[in-house]
Scaffold this active site. Structure first.
Site, PDB file in Angstrom:
ATOM      1  N   ARG A  61       0.495  -1.574  -0.002  1.00  0.00           N
ATOM      2  CA  ARG A  61      -0.001   0.389   0.028  1.00  0.00           C
ATOM      3  C   ARG A  61       1.268   1.274   0.023  1.00  0.00           C
ATOM      4  O   ARG A  61       0.652   2.337  -0.428  1.00  0.00           O
ATOM      5  CB  ARG A  61      -0.980   0.168   0.974  1.00  0.00           C
ATOM      6  N   GLY A 114      -7.896  -8.851   0.304  1.00  0.00           N
ATOM      7  CA  GLY A 114      -6.527  -9.414   0.947  1.00  0.00           C
ATOM      8  C   GLY A 114      -6.340 -11.278   0.594  1.00  0.00           C
ATOM      9  O   GLY A 114      -4.944 -10.927   0.045  1.00  0.00           O
ATOM     10  N   LYS A 119     -18.636 -17.029   3.535  1.00  0.00           N
ATOM     11  CA  LYS A 119     -19.781 -17.169   3.476  1.00  0.00           C
ATOM     12  C   LYS A 119     -20.145 -16.467   2.334  1.00  0.00           C
ATOM     13  O   LYS A 119     -20.550 -14.847   2.186  1.00  0.00           O
ATOM     14  CB  LYS A 119     -20.197 -16.002   5.546  1.00  0.00           C
ATOM     15  N   GLY A 168     -13.026  -3.137   1.496  1.00  0.00           N
ATOM     16  CA  GLY A 168     -14.668  -2.826   2.281  1.00  0.00           C
ATOM     17  C   GLY A 168     -14.724  -1.572   0.112  1.00  0.00           C
ATOM     18  O   GLY A 168     -16.304  -1.847  -0.452  1.00  0.00           O
TER      19      GLY A 168
END
Length: 398
Positions: A36, A352, A199, A375
């Site tokens: 980053r 990630g 999930k 996100g």
């Protein structure tokens, strides 16, 4: 999307406040992955070379506001930036204090200071206007370059953009939005999305949004087990969500009605417990025993996905298709990674776990665009408005 780009502005002699995403993993005071920081350097270097007086800030970790903690300090980041720039980078701790170095930023053009973790400031997370005005008073130009936090309205990402004399987008943010727009708003077809993860519930809105846009929606990991169950297969003790089986079935039906599909695994790799030493057993998706767990897709299923990827015009990848951390359950993800490296399609990867797989299988230079965000990447896929981008668009029209 219309916003002012930093690269179009005259920065000489200007106080430029850059909000970067320098939220990197740190262990024992040392940065363990500088991806980053490296991604943020083009914007910082451009501003320095243009003769600006540059201040950069970022969040790191989840500190308690108003409380300084060494574990969340940007000091290790300053060390990495110093090496990358070949010059000392001064870290300013109390940068909102009257007469702090950030206030005047000295008189030297091409000067850089790093402002300590903005989440130490009370009001940062709640996007407090008074705090945002203090930030804005420090600069002539605000540069938003932290795509990874663009989905959050905070004082250093959104508030400052309201009050700064000029608010614009940095090089990384511009590249991220260009790549995402190319992939999602005007994709070359066939358009394929690969969504992995444990999930369905955490990615349900992404799956629903993509199901309206893509030609093939490839599901992996625990998500795939829920779809396998929806397709009438037994999944033994595998991770799946029984209450979302019907939702998965409806998504498959909806896509089928418009000639699109969710490819379902024909063969799988199973084990009896989640363990690095667990033997991998290959079998048909119809033969999963009651005491077994699915940890990867099998060779036939992987070969089908390779065929889909090689014929695609656009591929968006978010999440591995198996437990790739354990090599015996990594073949499916490795096969997909290699196909993404070889396809002529425009490929966009983010998240990630996805970046970890890209690094493990050494295809970093072979993906068209890799998003450093998690996100914000997902929320863009969902079609949501990103507040820190929306405010830049608003300022550009004023």
């Amino acid at each position: 999307m219309k916003f002012i780009k930093m690269t179009d502005l005259d920065l000489r002699g200007k106080r430029v406040f850059i909000r970067a995403d320098l939220n990197v993993p740190v262990k024992d005071g040392v940065v363990t992955s500088d991806a980053r920081i490296v991604a943020s350097m083009p914007t910082i270097e451009f501003a320095l070379k243009a003769g600006a007086k540059v201040m950069v800030t970022s969040h790191l970790g989840r500190p308690e506001e108003g409380v300084y903690s060494e574990e969340n300090s940007l000091k290790p980041v300053a060390d990495v930036m110093s090496k990358l720039l070949g010059q000392p980078v001064r870290l300013v701790k109390n940068w909102l204090a009257p007469n702090a170095p950030a206030d005047s930023l000295g008189t030297d053009e091409g000067q850089l200071i790093l402002l300590e973790n903005c989440r130490f400031n009370v009001g940062e997370k709640k996007n407090n206007d008074e705090l945002a005005k203090k930030y804005a008073a420090l600069c002539d130009i605000f540069v938003m370059d932290a795509f990874g936090t663009a989905h959050r309205a905070e004082a250093s990402t959104h508030g400052i953009a309201k009050f700064a004399p000029v608010a614009c987008a940095g090089i990384l943010l511009t590249e991220e939005l260009d790549a995402l727009s190319k992939a999602l708003l005007a994709p070359a077809r066939p358009f394929v999305a690969i969504v992995g993860g444990s999930k369905v519930s955490t990615k349900l809105t992404v799956l629903e949004s993509l199901s309206d846009k893509v030609d093939q929606l490839v599901v992996g990991g625990g998500i795939a087990n829920t779809f396998l169950k929806a397709d009438g297969h037994e999944v033994g003790k595998s991770l799946y969500e029984n209450d979302l089986v019907d939702t998965a079935r409806k998504l498959m039906q909806k896509m089928a009605e418009r000639g699109a599909c969710v490819p379902i695994a024909k063969d799988v790799v199973v084990g009896k417990q989640f363990d690095a030493n667990e033997p991998a057993v290959k079998k048909s998706a119809d033969d999963v025993a009651a005491d077994e767990m699915i940890f990867d897709i099998g060779e036939k299923s992987a070969a089908e996905l390779v065929d889909i990827i090689m014929k695609a015009g656009t591929v968006v990848w978010n999440g591995p298709v198996g437990v790739f951390e354990f090599d015996q359950f990594g073949a499916g993800t490795k096969t997909i990674a290699n196909a993404i490296a070889e396809t002529k399609a425009f490929t966009l990867a983010g998240g990630g776990d996805t970046i970890a797989a890209i690094q493990k299988y050494d295809i970093y230079d072979k993906v068209s665009y890799i998003s450093t965000a998690g996100g914000a990447f997902l929320e863009f896929l969902e079609g949501k408005t990103l507040p820190a981008v929306a405010i830049l668009e608003e300022r550009a029209t004023q």
